[in-house]
Scaffold this motif. Structure first.
Motif, mmCIF file in Angstrom:
data_model
loop_
_atom_site.group_PDB
_atom_site.id
_atom_site.type_symbol
_atom_site.label_atom_id
_atom_site.label_comp_id
_atom_site.label_asym_id
_atom_site.label_seq_id
_atom_site.Cartn_x
_atom_site.Cartn_y
_atom_site.Cartn_z
ATOM 1 N N UNK A 282 0.857 -1.175 0.000
ATOM 2 C CA UNK A 282 0.000 0.000 0.000
ATOM 3 C C UNK A 282 0.902 1.236 0.000
ATOM 4 N N UNK A 283 0.369 2.406 -0.393
ATOM 5 C CA UNK A 283 1.187 3.621 -0.386
ATOM 6 C C UNK A 283 1.839 3.860 0.976
ATOM 7 N N UNK A 284 3.123 4.185 0.938
ATOM 8 C CA UNK A 284 3.882 4.408 2.167
ATOM 9 C C UNK A 284 4.589 3.183 2.674
ATOM 10 N N UNK A 285 4.341 2.010 2.052
ATOM 11 C CA UNK A 285 5.016 0.784 2.460
ATOM 12 C C UNK A 285 6.217 0.492 1.570
ATOM 13 N N UNK A 286 7.130 -0.307 2.106
ATOM 14 C CA UNK A 286 8.340 -0.672 1.380
ATOM 15 C C UNK A 286 8.599 -2.169 1.541
ATOM 16 N N UNK A 287 8.828 -2.846 0.410
ATOM 17 C CA UNK A 287 9.227 -4.251 0.439
ATOM 18 C C UNK A 287 10.745 -4.323 0.450
ATOM 19 N N UNK A 288 11.293 -5.027 1.421
ATOM 20 C CA UNK A 288 12.740 -5.203 1.550
ATOM 21 C C UNK A 288 13.052 -6.668 1.280
ATOM 22 N N UNK A 289 13.752 -6.910 0.190
ATOM 23 C CA UNK A 289 13.991 -8.281 -0.268
ATOM 24 C C UNK A 289 15.427 -8.679 0.018
ATOM 25 N N UNK A 290 15.597 -9.613 0.939
ATOM 26 C CA UNK A 290 16.898 -10.180 1.274
ATOM 27 C C UNK A 290 16.637 -11.442 2.087
ATOM 28 N N UNK A 291 16.836 -12.601 1.466
ATOM 29 C CA UNK A 291 16.473 -13.861 2.118
ATOM 30 C C UNK A 291 15.005 -13.843 2.537
ATOM 31 N N UNK A 292 14.150 -13.462 1.630
ATOM 32 C CA UNK A 292 12.729 -13.342 1.901
ATOM 33 C C UNK A 292 12.265 -11.906 1.697
#
Length: 380
Positions: A282-292
């Protein structure tokens, strides 16, 4: 003690006894007050002007000197600048002055920075066409760059634009690459707009002819995707993740030397997929991808988008995080002779100052270094 220092600075300025750096500091605040329309120094008289400037200085200096030891050395940049040319050029030096007012006893004397001036980054990129030929975009003027696969490629006011001229014969791909020290903007054939940060690349077709719009990105890019509910927009990131959208605004940071791939949503909705895991943002969220995939809420959007807006935002950045940005924007290499000093930076500055300005901040922050050509060596 800080209050006394701020008032003494204004008094020295009025008496003509301050240093050139102190003079610029006071005049920078005056320029900001006038530029924002909050104050006109010529109208109310000297007393009110002194109080206004003093109040602004106190916002940065703070009411008390920190006397309690802290485990991490916190370096404060001047937080407001850019209203006057002097502020943009000397922002780092002024920030260093504010730092020195905190507690001079803890700041050892260091030799003045004496290095060649390395210019900041600028607009520029290399466009690789479908036939493998390359076009340097740094110095070209407006006009048609090439005609290929049913599309004209134009340079228009600092960005590349695609105009369809007929039915494409098959699928052809172009690649936009920004070296270190360069950034660029492109409008794709579907009218999607993409901004590329330094040391990044975007691979895309010259026409979106299938059931989807698929591109590949490395480094950092900000997307404003044209809406098309019948043809989803897919971004492949470093052969590691995929971002799926219909029409939205988002930023991808996927530099190889960063600890994770970061996808930050500003508007709309996106799906992120990696290693058979997925998440909707959703707006304002961030996906951080590192081992999942980890989803972070309430992300500082201003910090994420600072690069696109011509600003360095170092709020809470470690020295290593700070210098990774410096490496890419000034096209230099950074080496640590014996580990990374534990220093945290706070504040913002424009990205149009020369490297020498940033080095003043490092020097005043008790970071020891030497510059050999385009290599910055951080000493213990």
């Amino acid at each position: 003690m800080d209050a006394i220092k701020a008032r003494e600075l204004i008094e020295r300025y009025n008496q003509g006894n301050c240093t050139a750096e102190e003079k610029l500091l006071v005049e920078a605040w005056e320029a900001e007050l006038e530029a924002t329309g909050e104050f006109n120094a010529d109208e109310p008289g000297l007393a009110r002007w002194q109080e206004e400037v003093y109040a602004r200085l106190m916002e940065q200096v703070g009411p008390e000197v920190e006397t309690t030891p802290v485990p991490v050395h916190r370096v404060h940049f001047m937080r407001r600048w850019g209203w006057a040319a002097a502020v943009a050029v000397l922002a780092a030096g002024l920030g260093a002055y504010l730092l020195s007012t905190r507690d001079k006893s803890s700041q050892p004397e260091v030799a003045a920075v004496n290095t060649p001036d390395i210019a900041p980054g600028k607009n520029g990129a290399v466009l690789t066409l479908a036939d493998g030929s390359q076009v340097e975009l740094d110095s070209l003027g407006n006009g048609v760059i090439a005609t290929q696969n049913g599309a004209k490629v134009r340079l228009q006011n600092g960005q590349v634009v695609y105009d369809e001229t007929g039915e494409p014969a098959g699928t052809a791909f172009n690649t936009m690459t920004t070296p270190r020290g360069r950034q660029f903007r492109i409008t794709l054939p579907d009218d999607t707009k993409v901004w590329l940060n330094a040391a990044s690349s975007l691979r895309y077709p010259t026409a979106f002819t299938g059931k989807e719009r698929r591109v590949e990105v490395t480094g950092e890019a900000y997307f404003e995707v044209a809406k098309n509910k019948d043809k989803p927009f897919l971004v492949e990131v470093n052969n590691t993740a995929e971002v799926q959208v219909l029409g939205t605004h988002f930023n991808i940071n996927a530099y190889a030397n960063e600890p994770a791939i970061y996808t930050t949503l500003l508007e709309g909705k996106v799906g992120v997929v990696s290693n058979r895991q997925g998440a909707m943002l959703k707006p304002g969220q961030q996906a951080q991808i590192s081992n999942g995939i980890k989803v972070a809420d309430d992300v500082d959007i201003d910090k994420v988008m600072a690069w696109k807006n011509g600003v360095f935002n170092f709020e809470g950045a470690t020295l290593e995080q700070f210098l990774r940005q410096v490496e890419r924007w000034y096209d230099i290499d950074v080496e640590y002779e014996k580990g990374v000093p534990a220093i945290t930076f706070w504040g913002k500055m424009t990205r149009d100052i020369p490297l020498s300005g940033l080095l003043v901040v490092l020097q005043k922050s008790n970071v020891h270094f030497r510059l050999e050509g385009r290599k910055l060596i951080v000493l213990p």
